[in-house]
Scaffold this motif. Structure first.
Motif, PDB file in Angstrom:
ATOM      1  N   SER A 219       0.829  -1.207   0.000  1.00  0.00           N
ATOM      2  CA  SER A 219       0.000   0.000   0.000  1.00  0.00           C
ATOM      3  C   SER A 219       0.867   1.263   0.000  1.00  0.00           C
ATOM      4  O   SER A 219       0.483   2.282  -0.542  1.00  0.00           O
ATOM      5  CB  SER A 219      -0.958  -0.001   1.186  1.00  0.00           C
ATOM      6  OG  SER A 219      -0.236  -0.088   2.399  1.00  0.00           O
ATOM      7  N   ASN A 220       2.053   1.182   0.605  1.00  0.00           N
ATOM      8  CA  ASN A 220       3.013   2.279   0.545  1.00  0.00           C
ATOM      9  C   ASN A 220       3.723   2.164  -0.797  1.00  0.00           C
ATOM     10  O   ASN A 220       4.602   1.329  -0.984  1.00  0.00           O
ATOM     11  CB  ASN A 220       4.021   2.174   1.688  1.00  0.00           C
ATOM     12  CG  ASN A 220       5.085   3.243   1.624  1.00  0.00           C
ATOM     13  OD1 ASN A 220       5.149   4.033   0.687  1.00  0.00           O
ATOM     14  ND2 ASN A 220       5.951   3.280   2.623  1.00  0.00           N
ATOM     15  N   GLN A 221       3.351   2.989  -1.754  1.00  0.00           N
ATOM     16  CA  GLN A 221       3.864   2.847  -3.107  1.00  0.00           C
ATOM     17  C   GLN A 221       5.324   3.254  -3.254  1.00  0.00           C
ATOM     18  O   GLN A 221       5.891   3.149  -4.330  1.00  0.00           O
ATOM     19  CB  GLN A 221       2.970   3.591  -4.087  1.00  0.00           C
ATOM     20  CG  GLN A 221       1.609   2.947  -4.167  1.00  0.00           C
ATOM     21  CD  GLN A 221       0.777   3.507  -5.301  1.00  0.00           C
ATOM     22  OE1 GLN A 221       1.261   4.262  -6.134  1.00  0.00           O
ATOM     23  NE2 GLN A 221      -0.482   3.133  -5.326  1.00  0.00           N
ATOM     24  N   ASN A 222       5.947   3.732  -2.159  1.00  0.00           N
ATOM     25  CA  ASN A 222       7.377   4.011  -2.202  1.00  0.00           C
ATOM     26  C   ASN A 222       8.200   2.729  -2.130  1.00  0.00           C
ATOM     27  O   ASN A 222       9.373   2.723  -2.430  1.00  0.00           O
ATOM     28  CB  ASN A 222       7.781   4.947  -1.052  1.00  0.00           C
ATOM     29  CG  ASN A 222       7.215   6.339  -1.266  1.00  0.00           C
ATOM     30  OD1 ASN A 222       7.038   6.777  -2.387  1.00  0.00           O
ATOM     31  ND2 ASN A 222       6.920   7.021  -0.179  1.00  0.00           N
ATOM     32  N   ILE A 223       7.550   1.628  -1.701  1.00  0.00           N
ATOM     33  CA  ILE A 223       8.228   0.333  -1.649  1.00  0.00           C
ATOM     34  C   ILE A 223       8.000  -0.349  -2.995  1.00  0.00           C
ATOM     35  O   ILE A 223       6.871  -0.607  -3.378  1.00  0.00           O
ATOM     36  CB  ILE A 223       7.659  -0.545  -0.506  1.00  0.00           C
ATOM     37  CG1 ILE A 223       7.807   0.170   0.840  1.00  0.00           C
ATOM     38  CG2 ILE A 223       8.355  -1.905  -0.482  1.00  0.00           C
ATOM     39  CD1 ILE A 223       7.119  -0.552   1.990  1.00  0.00           C
TER      40      ILE A 223
END
Length: 69
Positions: A12-16
């Protein structure tokens, strides 16, 4: 040629980085995980060895176009 290519972020954290991918090739559905390094981890059966280089190249092109641009 890949058809019905779909991708979605694994987290959900699109930085990952990391994406779930699916598509059809030669009337067969394939799924896998596309890693930031470009490595593809196949879920279930991978495409035939003789098609693997073509499929991998097309996946890289699609991911560059959709994700990295």
């Amino acid at each position: 040629m890949l058809i019905h290519f779909q991708y979605k972020p694994l987290f959900s954290n699109q930085n990952i980085p990391g994406w779930s991918i699916s598509f059809y090739y030669k009337k067969k559905r394939y799924t896998g995980t596309y890693h930031q390094t470009g490595a593809i981890e196949w879920m279930g059966e991978a495409p035939e060895q003789e098609d693997l280089e073509i499929v991998t190249s097309q996946i890289h092109e699609l991911m560059l176009y959709h994700v990295y641009e």
